[in-house]
Design a protein around this motif. Structure first.
Motif, PDB file in Angstrom:
ATOM      1  N   SER A  56      56.490  24.924  15.013  1.00  0.00           N
ATOM      2  CA  SER A  56      55.827  26.174  15.354  1.00  0.00           C
ATOM      3  C   SER A  56      56.412  26.755  16.625  1.00  0.00           C
ATOM      4  O   SER A  56      56.591  26.067  17.617  1.00  0.00           O
ATOM      5  N   TYR A 113      42.498  29.883  10.955  1.00  0.00           N
ATOM      6  CA  TYR A 113      43.232  28.639  11.211  1.00  0.00           C
ATOM      7  C   TYR A 113      44.353  28.877  12.220  1.00  0.00           C
ATOM      8  O   TYR A 113      44.580  28.058  13.120  1.00  0.00           O
ATOM      9  N   GLU A 148      42.794  29.105  15.652  1.00  0.00           N
ATOM     10  CA  GLU A 148      42.248  27.826  16.131  1.00  0.00           C
ATOM     11  C   GLU A 148      43.337  26.838  16.509  1.00  0.00           C
ATOM     12  O   GLU A 148      43.206  26.102  17.485  1.00  0.00           O
ATOM     13  N   HIS A 149      44.446  26.833  15.745  1.00  0.00           N
ATOM     14  CA  HIS A 149      45.476  25.816  15.943  1.00  0.00           C
ATOM     15  C   HIS A 149      46.744  26.356  16.600  1.00  0.00           C
ATOM     16  O   HIS A 149      47.644  25.569  16.932  1.00  0.00           O
ATOM     17  N   VAL A 156      49.234  28.281  15.360  1.00  0.00           N
ATOM     18  CA  VAL A 156      50.420  28.107  14.524  1.00  0.00           C
ATOM     19  C   VAL A 156      50.727  29.405  13.786  1.00  0.00           C
ATOM     20  O   VAL A 156      49.915  30.329  13.756  1.00  0.00           O
ATOM     21  N   ARG A 185      53.140  28.112   8.703  1.00  0.00           N
ATOM     22  CA  ARG A 185      52.691  26.739   8.972  1.00  0.00           C
ATOM     23  C   ARG A 185      51.231  26.546   8.546  1.00  0.00           C
ATOM     24  O   ARG A 185      50.868  25.518   7.974  1.00  0.00           O
ATOM     25  N   ALA A 186      50.404  27.529   8.829  1.00  0.00           N
ATOM     26  CA  ALA A 186      49.002  27.439   8.428  1.00  0.00           C
ATOM     27  C   ALA A 186      48.879  27.297   6.915  1.00  0.00           C
ATOM     28  O   ALA A 186      48.088  26.490   6.410  1.00  0.00           O
ATOM     29  N   GLU A 238      49.796  23.758   5.875  1.00  0.00           N
ATOM     30  CA  GLU A 238      48.800  22.761   6.254  1.00  0.00           C
ATOM     31  C   GLU A 238      47.491  22.922   5.489  1.00  0.00           C
ATOM     32  O   GLU A 238      46.715  21.973   5.381  1.00  0.00           O
TER      33      GLU A 238
END
Length: 251
Positions: free
Chosen positions: A11, A115, A118-119, A121, A125-126, A129
């Motif tokens: 990322s 997402y 929160e992460h 990315v 990538r989200a 995942e």
């Protein structure tokens, strides 16, 4: 449909960069090449808009409408290109494709955006995942009542004997062994399932079901043979049906 799980990339969107990307996507117009986890095409649509679209199906005895939040709809058959703007408020179509997310049935576009924030990315990538939470659902009108008898008469298996497999379902090897066909029962939420061989956690199976007397759907999501078997498939299909039934009074 085969959906292959691509390798995860490092990322380059940590912190503020991820937030800026999320805001940019939220304000961007619908673009065919912007739906995370799907093949880019002009007929793809990306939206976070919860306002309803009237989706009209045409039948031999008239029409029936569904009210579907725009944020769910990524494709509608007909001349609906994202290059012309968002999906119109009223569409007459032969099929509509939605993407929703396990476990609460939220629109995939909204879940991906959350997402990412929160992460920290990228959208790519989200999507990688969250692959096992993704459900691509195609709704279609039908003038005929579709049941297990119709499913058992599928041209791919009508002349095959089949056998009861490890999941307690009638199984058939089709396409010269390249696919495995599962026939549901009265206790299942699906009529039939087709998965590709060999098993691969990045490939989706196709799960076919009836929503109402006049609406059928297929759902593409991860392989029951890898992720939990028959109960896994039923649990995911129940979630999909609960979500779809909020779009029509026919359930």
């Amino acid at each position: 449909m085969v959906v292959r799980l691509k390798g995860l990339l490092p990322s380059f969107w940590p912190g503020v960069a991820a937030l800026m990307l999320m805001m940019a996507l939220a304000s961007a117009p619908a673009r065919g090449d912007a739906v995370p986890g799907m093949v880019a095409a002009p007929d793809r649509h990306l939206s976070y808009d919860p306002s309803p679209v009237t989706v009209r199906f045409v039948y031999e005895d008239g029409t029936r409408d569904l009210l579907i939040p725009r944020k769910y709809i990524v494709f509608a058959s007909g001349e609906f290109s994202s290059r012309d703007g968002p999906i119109p408020d009223l569409i007459e179509t032969k099929s509509v494709k939605l993407v929703l997310t396990y476990p609460d049935g939220e629109a995939w576009t909204v879940a991906i955006r959350e997402y990412m924030g929160e992460h920290g990315v990228s959208a790519h990538r989200a999507a990688d995942e969250m692959r096992d939470r993704m459900h691509i659902v195609q709704l279609r009108p039908t003038n005929n009542f579709i049941d297990l008898g119709v499913a058992r008469n599928d041209f791919r298996i009508r002349d095959l004997e089949g056998s009861i497999g490890e999941f307690g379902l009638k199984e058939f090897e089709i396409s010269r062994g390249n696919q495995q066909f599962f026939l549901g029962s009265e206790d299942d939420e699906f009529l039939r399932i087709v998965c590709y061989n060999p098993k691969n956690p990045g490939w989706f199976c196709k799960y076919d079901a009836r929503l109402t007397q006049n609406i059928v759907f297929s759902a593409d999501f991860v392989d029951l043979r890898i992720f939990g078997g028959r109960e896994f498939a039923n649990n995911r299909m129940r979630m999909i049906k609960r979500t779809l039934c909020t779009f029509t009074e026919s359930c």
